[in-house]
Design a protein around this motif. Structure first.
Motif, PDB file in Angstrom:
ATOM      1  N   GLY A 289       0.788  -1.227   0.000  1.00 51.63           N
ATOM      2  CA  GLY A 289       0.000   0.000   0.000  1.00 51.63           C
ATOM      3  C   GLY A 289       0.818   1.273   0.000  1.00 51.63           C
ATOM      4  N   LYS A 308      -3.178   8.513   1.451  1.00 44.79           N
ATOM      5  CA  LYS A 308      -4.192   7.503   1.731  1.00 44.79           C
ATOM      6  C   LYS A 308      -4.880   7.801   3.063  1.00 44.79           C
ATOM      7  CE  LYS A 308      -2.623   3.427  -0.833  1.00 44.79           C
ATOM      8  NZ  LYS A 308      -1.643   4.079  -1.668  1.00 44.79           N
ATOM      9  N   GLN A 312      -8.520   3.521   3.400  1.00 46.49           N
ATOM     10  CA  GLN A 312      -7.772   2.956   2.284  1.00 46.49           C
ATOM     11  C   GLN A 312      -6.589   2.099   2.738  1.00 46.49           C
ATOM     12  OE1 GLN A 312      -7.113   6.875   0.485  1.00 46.49           O
ATOM     13  NE2 GLN A 312      -8.155   6.138  -1.380  1.00 46.49           N
ATOM     14  N   THR A 313      -6.173   2.266   3.977  1.00 44.40           N
ATOM     15  CA  THR A 313      -4.969   1.555   4.452  1.00 44.40           C
ATOM     16  C   THR A 313      -5.288   0.388   5.374  1.00 44.40           C
ATOM     17  OG1 THR A 313      -4.762   3.117   6.300  1.00 44.40           O
ATOM     18  CG2 THR A 313      -3.523   3.612   4.311  1.00 44.40           C
TER      19      THR A 313
END
Length: 386
Positions: A289, A308, A312-313
């Motif tokens: 990521g 991010k 999203q992580t």
């Protein structure tokens, strides 16, 4: 990418050296006379910095190239026996230097290395002075027809040693892929060239170039000491602070803590605890990521995801947490009743707290919120993300 970074200083300085050689005649006379002292000044500078940063390998390499430089300047290697003896022992000393483990310049462990160096020097001087028959026969032996070696003034044994050491240094570079190991190969070629008939300007330029390379290596080593955690090989707290200062927009910071690490240390010992830290660091260093892992301190780590949000992580952090939990860590234990080593598999887990910069103005505040989330993860039973 790693090889490119290691070779970039060499390519840059080599091109500058070639350019300087082509245009050396355009330099004013008073300046060219002054530039003759540049190799000596660089030698003194790098010797001092090597001692200050306790870089034994660089110090020995610089002393070796300095010895050859002054031999060339004062035309000391002016007979076949001197040239052959020097050319035979130099590659061996270079290989010995590169095989050294990291150790202090002034220590008992370094003493055998200095003894070997002194032995080589005294033995070489003895051969040059007395020229025993057995030594000259070995130095000037011809295994192959001479016509294949008429391009070099070196005897065949010296050329063979240079080739063998080159292969060894090439193998070391393929494993380490850093500027230090690459520079050792350039050092080998430099010593070979210096022992050839050269004019004074070319010799000075060559030594200046290799000294600049070692200066680059020293700067890289000093940066590594300042920014890289020696135990885990992850960027340290200083590197994290610089990263935080440059963060803008949306980003996520995750705080990672090893569960029950103090109890683990008390049970298995600090050496085994260090192995756990290295194992966890290796996992964090491969986080997906686009995250970058840092050692925050003790058993605590930080992962920064640029561009991010936390939504999203979380999948990457969850994958990381599961990967660590599924990895069995094998320890060797000694019991009081049984002195033999016993292997035991231990499950290591981590708790993770995360926060993003949405609605938060500073990176420092994001870290505080991630710390609060980490505390919540521990309260929930550990081995989870909050």
């Amino acid at each position: 990418m790693k090889i490119f970074k290691a070779l970039l200083p060499i390519f840059t300085i080599s091109l500058l050296a070639l350019y300087a050689r082509e245009h050396y005649s355009l330099v004013p006379l008073h300046l060219s006379n002054a530039l003759q002292y540049l190799p000596v000044l660089l030698i003194l500078l790098i010797t001092s910095v090597s001692i200050y940063f306790n870089q034994t390998k660089i110090l020995l390499s610089v002393l070796l190239i300095s010895f050859l430089y002054f031999c060339s300047q004062y035309n000391w290697v002016d007979t076949p026996i001197k040239l052959s003896t020097t050319a035979t022992f130099v590659p061996l000393l270079i290989l010995l230097t590169q095989l050294l483990k990291k150790q202090s310049i002034i220590s008992v462990r370094s003493l055998p290395v200095y003894v070997i160096y002194v032995f080589f020097i005294l033995f070489s001087l003895w051969i040059i002075e007395h020229q025993p028959i057995w030594a000259t026969e070995k130095l000037f032996v011809h295994w192959l027809p001479e016509k294949y070696f008429d391009w070099s003034p070196f005897p065949q044994i010296a050329l063979s040693l240079y080739f063998i050491v080159f292969l060894c240094l090439l193998i070391l570079f393929s494993k380490k892929q850093n500027s230090r190991s690459a520079t050792s190969i350039i050092l080998l070629f430099t010593t070979y060239i210096i022992l050839q008939p050269l004019n004074s300007n070319d010799t000075s330029l060559l030594v200046t170039a290799i000294m600049l390379l070692y200066l680059v290596v020293l700067l890289q080593e000093s940066r590594k000491m300042a920014y890289i955690d020696e135990l885990t090989l992850l960027p340290g707290r200083r590197a994290l602070q610089e990263k935080l200062q440059g963060l803008v927009g949306i980003y996520t910071i995750a705080m990672v803590d090893i569960d029950f690490f103090k109890k683990f240390n008390d049970k298995y010992g600090h050496d085994t605890g260090d192995e756990v830290l290295r194992m966890i660091a290796a996992k964090l260093g491969n986080v997906k990521g686009g995250g970058t892992a840092y050692r925050y301190g003790g058993e605590e780590f930080t992962i920064v995801f640029g561009n991010k949000s936390s939504d999203q992580t979380i999948e990457y952090l969850e994958q990381l947490r599961e990967d660590i939990a599924k990895t069995k860590f094998v320890v060797n234990r000694r019991t009081k009743t049984n002195k033999n080593l016993k292997k035991a598999s231990v499950i290591i887990t981590v708790s993770i707290g995360m926060a993003d910069s949405i609605d938060i103005s500073s990176a420092g505040e994001v870290i505080k919120q991630a710390d609060i989330a980490l505390y919540k993860a521990k309260k929930k039973g550990r081995n989870c993300i909050s």
